[in-house]
Design a protein around this motif. Sequence first.
Motif, PDB file in Angstrom:
ATOM      1  N   SER A   1       0.825  -1.212   0.000  1.00 30.05           N
ATOM      2  CA  SER A   1       0.000   0.000   0.000  1.00 30.05           C
ATOM      3  C   SER A   1       0.859   1.262   0.000  1.00 30.05           C
ATOM      4  O   SER A   1       0.401   2.321  -0.445  1.00 30.05           O
ATOM      5  CB  SER A   1      -0.931   0.005   1.218  1.00 30.05           C
ATOM      6  OG  SER A   1      -0.186   0.073   2.428  1.00 30.05           O
ATOM      7  N   TYR A   2       2.068   1.151   0.484  1.00 32.70           N
ATOM      8  CA  TYR A   2       2.977   2.316   0.495  1.00 32.70           C
ATOM      9  C   TYR A   2       3.120   2.898  -0.904  1.00 32.70           C
ATOM     10  O   TYR A   2       3.099   4.127  -1.093  1.00 32.70           O
ATOM     11  CB  TYR A   2       4.345   1.877   1.042  1.00 32.70           C
ATOM     12  CG  TYR A   2       5.460   2.864   0.774  1.00 32.70           C
ATOM     13  CD1 TYR A   2       5.703   3.916   1.647  1.00 32.70           C
ATOM     14  CD2 TYR A   2       6.273   2.730  -0.360  1.00 32.70           C
ATOM     15  CE1 TYR A   2       6.728   4.816   1.398  1.00 32.70           C
ATOM     16  CE2 TYR A   2       7.297   3.631  -0.610  1.00 32.70           C
ATOM     17  CZ  TYR A   2       7.525   4.669   0.265  1.00 32.70           C
ATOM     18  OH  TYR A   2       8.534   5.562   0.007  1.00 32.70           O
ATOM     19  N   PHE A   3       3.247   2.048  -1.914  1.00 33.52           N
ATOM     20  CA  PHE A   3       3.528   2.511  -3.280  1.00 33.52           C
ATOM     21  C   PHE A   3       2.295   3.124  -3.943  1.00 33.52           C
ATOM     22  O   PHE A   3       2.420   3.751  -5.000  1.00 33.52           O
ATOM     23  CB  PHE A   3       4.079   1.356  -4.116  1.00 33.52           C
ATOM     24  CG  PHE A   3       5.389   0.830  -3.599  1.00 33.52           C
ATOM     25  CD1 PHE A   3       6.563   1.491  -3.866  1.00 33.52           C
ATOM     26  CD2 PHE A   3       5.423  -0.309  -2.811  1.00 33.52           C
ATOM     27  CE1 PHE A   3       7.776   1.028  -3.376  1.00 33.52           C
ATOM     28  CE2 PHE A   3       6.627  -0.791  -2.316  1.00 33.52           C
ATOM     29  CZ  PHE A   3       7.805  -0.118  -2.596  1.00 33.52           C
ATOM     30  N   ARG A   4       1.126   2.974  -3.329  1.00 28.00           N
ATOM     31  CA  ARG A   4      -0.089   3.584  -3.880  1.00 28.00           C
ATOM     32  C   ARG A   4      -0.330   4.984  -3.315  1.00 28.00           C
ATOM     33  O   ARG A   4      -1.234   5.679  -3.764  1.00 28.00           O
ATOM     34  CB  ARG A   4      -1.296   2.684  -3.609  1.00 28.00           C
ATOM     35  CG  ARG A   4      -1.220   1.330  -4.325  1.00 28.00           C
ATOM     36  CD  ARG A   4      -2.544   0.594  -4.290  1.00 28.00           C
ATOM     37  NE  ARG A   4      -2.889   0.131  -2.961  1.00 28.00           N
ATOM     38  CZ  ARG A   4      -2.520  -1.040  -2.441  1.00 28.00           C
ATOM     39  NH1 ARG A   4      -1.778  -1.869  -3.164  1.00 28.00           N
ATOM     40  NH2 ARG A   4      -2.877  -1.393  -1.227  1.00 28.00           N
ATOM     41  N   ALA A   5       0.450   5.385  -2.337  1.00 28.45           N
ATOM     42  CA  ALA A   5       0.295   6.713  -1.740  1.00 28.45           C
ATOM     43  C   ALA A   5       0.976   7.767  -2.620  1.00 28.45           C
ATOM     44  O   ALA A   5       1.774   7.452  -3.511  1.00 28.45           O
ATOM     45  CB  ALA A   5       0.900   6.727  -0.334  1.00 28.45           C
ATOM     46  N   SER A   6       0.673   9.035  -2.358  1.00 27.75           N
ATOM     47  CA  SER A   6       1.302  10.125  -3.108  1.00 27.75           C
ATOM     48  C   SER A   6       2.763  10.257  -2.690  1.00 27.75           C
ATOM     49  O   SER A   6       3.161   9.789  -1.613  1.00 27.75           O
ATOM     50  CB  SER A   6       0.582  11.444  -2.815  1.00 27.75           C
ATOM     51  OG  SER A   6       0.845  11.854  -1.477  1.00 27.75           O
ATOM     52  N   PRO A   7       3.592  10.896  -3.527  1.00 26.65           N
ATOM     53  CA  PRO A   7       4.998  11.087  -3.141  1.00 26.65           C
ATOM     54  C   PRO A   7       5.159  11.782  -1.792  1.00 26.65           C
ATOM     55  O   PRO A   7       6.014  11.406  -0.991  1.00 26.65           O
ATOM     56  CB  PRO A   7       5.557  11.937  -4.285  1.00 26.65           C
ATOM     57  CG  PRO A   7       4.710  11.581  -5.461  1.00 26.65           C
ATOM     58  CD  PRO A   7       3.335  11.367  -4.907  1.00 26.65           C
TER      59      PRO A   7
ATOM     60  N   GLN B   1       3.040  11.773   0.743  1.00 24.83           N
ATOM     61  CA  GLN B   1       2.657  10.822   1.788  1.00 24.83           C
ATOM     62  C   GLN B   1       3.746   9.780   1.999  1.00 24.83           C
ATOM     63  O   GLN B   1       4.033   9.391   3.141  1.00 24.83           O
ATOM     64  CB  GLN B   1       1.338  10.145   1.408  1.00 24.83           C
ATOM     65  CG  GLN B   1       0.122  11.045   1.487  1.00 24.83           C
ATOM     66  CD  GLN B   1      -1.117  10.392   0.899  1.00 24.83           C
ATOM     67  OE1 GLN B   1      -1.045   9.607  -0.062  1.00 24.83           O
ATOM     68  NE2 GLN B   1      -2.272  10.711   1.456  1.00 24.83           N
ATOM     69  N   ARG B   2       4.379   9.334   0.908  1.00 25.33           N
ATOM     70  CA  ARG B   2       5.444   8.332   1.046  1.00 25.33           C
ATOM     71  C   ARG B   2       6.643   8.916   1.787  1.00 25.33           C
ATOM     72  O   ARG B   2       7.235   8.259   2.640  1.00 25.33           O
ATOM     73  CB  ARG B   2       5.856   7.799  -0.334  1.00 25.33           C
ATOM     74  CG  ARG B   2       4.735   7.072  -1.067  1.00 25.33           C
ATOM     75  CD  ARG B   2       5.237   6.192  -2.189  1.00 25.33           C
ATOM     76  NE  ARG B   2       6.055   6.875  -3.169  1.00 25.33           N
ATOM     77  CZ  ARG B   2       5.587   7.501  -4.243  1.00 25.33           C
ATOM     78  NH1 ARG B   2       4.271   7.541  -4.479  1.00 25.33           N
ATOM     79  NH2 ARG B   2       6.406   8.078  -5.115  1.00 25.33           N
ATOM     80  N   ARG B   3       6.989  10.141   1.461  1.00 19.33           N
ATOM     81  CA  ARG B   3       8.120  10.779   2.147  1.00 19.33           C
ATOM     82  C   ARG B   3       7.825  10.940   3.642  1.00 19.33           C
ATOM     83  O   ARG B   3       8.684  10.664   4.493  1.00 19.33           O
ATOM     84  CB  ARG B   3       8.432  12.136   1.510  1.00 19.33           C
ATOM     85  CG  ARG B   3       9.539  12.891   2.223  1.00 19.33           C
ATOM     86  CD  ARG B   3       9.993  14.105   1.425  1.00 19.33           C
ATOM     87  NE  ARG B   3       8.907  14.971   1.014  1.00 19.33           N
ATOM     88  CZ  ARG B   3       8.320  15.867   1.804  1.00 19.33           C
ATOM     89  NH1 ARG B   3       8.702  15.995   3.058  1.00 19.33           N
ATOM     90  NH2 ARG B   3       7.352  16.628   1.337  1.00 19.33           N
ATOM     91  N   THR B   4       6.607  11.363   3.969  1.00 21.58           N
ATOM     92  CA  THR B   4       6.225  11.515   5.373  1.00 21.58           C
ATOM     93  C   THR B   4       6.244  10.171   6.096  1.00 21.58           C
ATOM     94  O   THR B   4       6.678  10.079   7.246  1.00 21.58           O
ATOM     95  CB  THR B   4       4.827  12.154   5.468  1.00 21.58           C
ATOM     96  OG1 THR B   4       4.855  13.444   4.842  1.00 21.58           O
ATOM     97  CG2 THR B   4       4.390  12.314   6.911  1.00 21.58           C
ATOM     98  N   THR B   5       5.791   9.128   5.410  1.00 21.99           N
ATOM     99  CA  THR B   5       5.820   7.784   6.000  1.00 21.99           C
ATOM    100  C   THR B   5       7.249   7.346   6.280  1.00 21.99           C
ATOM    101  O   THR B   5       7.557   6.821   7.360  1.00 21.99           O
ATOM    102  CB  THR B   5       5.129   6.774   5.059  1.00 21.99           C
ATOM    103  OG1 THR B   5       3.751   7.117   4.947  1.00 21.99           O
ATOM    104  CG2 THR B   5       5.263   5.348   5.583  1.00 21.99           C
ATOM    105  N   ILE B   6       8.136   7.555   5.322  1.00 22.05           N
ATOM    106  CA  ILE B   6       9.535   7.176   5.506  1.00 22.05           C
ATOM    107  C   ILE B   6      10.149   7.956   6.666  1.00 22.05           C
ATOM    108  O   ILE B   6      10.875   7.404   7.507  1.00 22.05           O
ATOM    109  CB  ILE B   6      10.332   7.400   4.212  1.00 22.05           C
ATOM    110  CG1 ILE B   6       9.921   6.351   3.170  1.00 22.05           C
ATOM    111  CG2 ILE B   6      11.827   7.344   4.468  1.00 22.05           C
ATOM    112  CD1 ILE B   6      10.156   4.915   3.596  1.00 22.05           C
TER     113      ILE B   6
END
Length: 276
Positions: free
Chosen positions: A209-215, A217-222
């Motif tokens: 699901s990580y790869f379906r998020a916006s860039p 959102q992915r940066r914030t998750t990381i």
Amino acid sequence: MAGLDLTHIDWGQPWFAGIANRGELLASTGDEPLCDSLNRLLAAGEGGHGARGRMRTASGKPLLFAPQSDLPEGRAYEAHIHQTGRIPTRDNLHDLFNGLMWFAFPQTKARLNAMQARALKKASAAEGRGPLRDAVTIFDENGLVLACSSDELAQALRRFDWRALFVERRTATLMQTEPWAVGHGLLEKLVRPYKAITAHTLIVPVDDSYFRASPQQRRTTIDRLVADWLDNWPFFTARDLCPLPVLGLPGWWPDNTAPGFYDDTEVFRPGRTRQR
């Protein structure tokens, strides 16, 4: 910015993905000190983190970029930031990328700074830096985070199995991993890239699901996942980081589409046999 020419930086390169928007804003701020340019981003709400919309250190101090002369003689740089929230900043590329990393990965930078400050407080001159400070410094300067949803690909990186990672399973690597440059020294080197640039890489497991998020959102998750990992792994050493020649990453350099690119054993070296 005073004496700092940013016109030669290609913000469209993939390694600048986390900072390009702010880098481009800084490139147009004119001939003022870098600390003032970075503070303009803070004032404009570009940080957007922490209480009352301000980025903060782990000690709760609101961040402010300050001239290098702000650092008192004899006081350690990281301890000063932790105690005051003021980041001494020179007009050079190294400090430019350091400042941009605070915007892109504020939780990670705050955690790294807190770890340095705590280690400095405990250390004596006789003890030297120690393995924890060494690891934190290496990651802060030369770190890359690889979000990865495949244990097989993670193990290939740990084994230095470059052909599996970048040739045989290249499509899987493109679809199931995402690199984020977090080291400001690494980004400084990548302004003028060369084949041997090698990052110290932290593998961060994610689900599909990580790869379906916006860039964003992915940066914030990381940022959150890395900060949490640092919080919960007090035994952090450089052995937790995998060497990775970054221009071998698919999409990061046009020449690596040829399988022979990875035959250069001076860059893509055989691996060690033991890795956490």
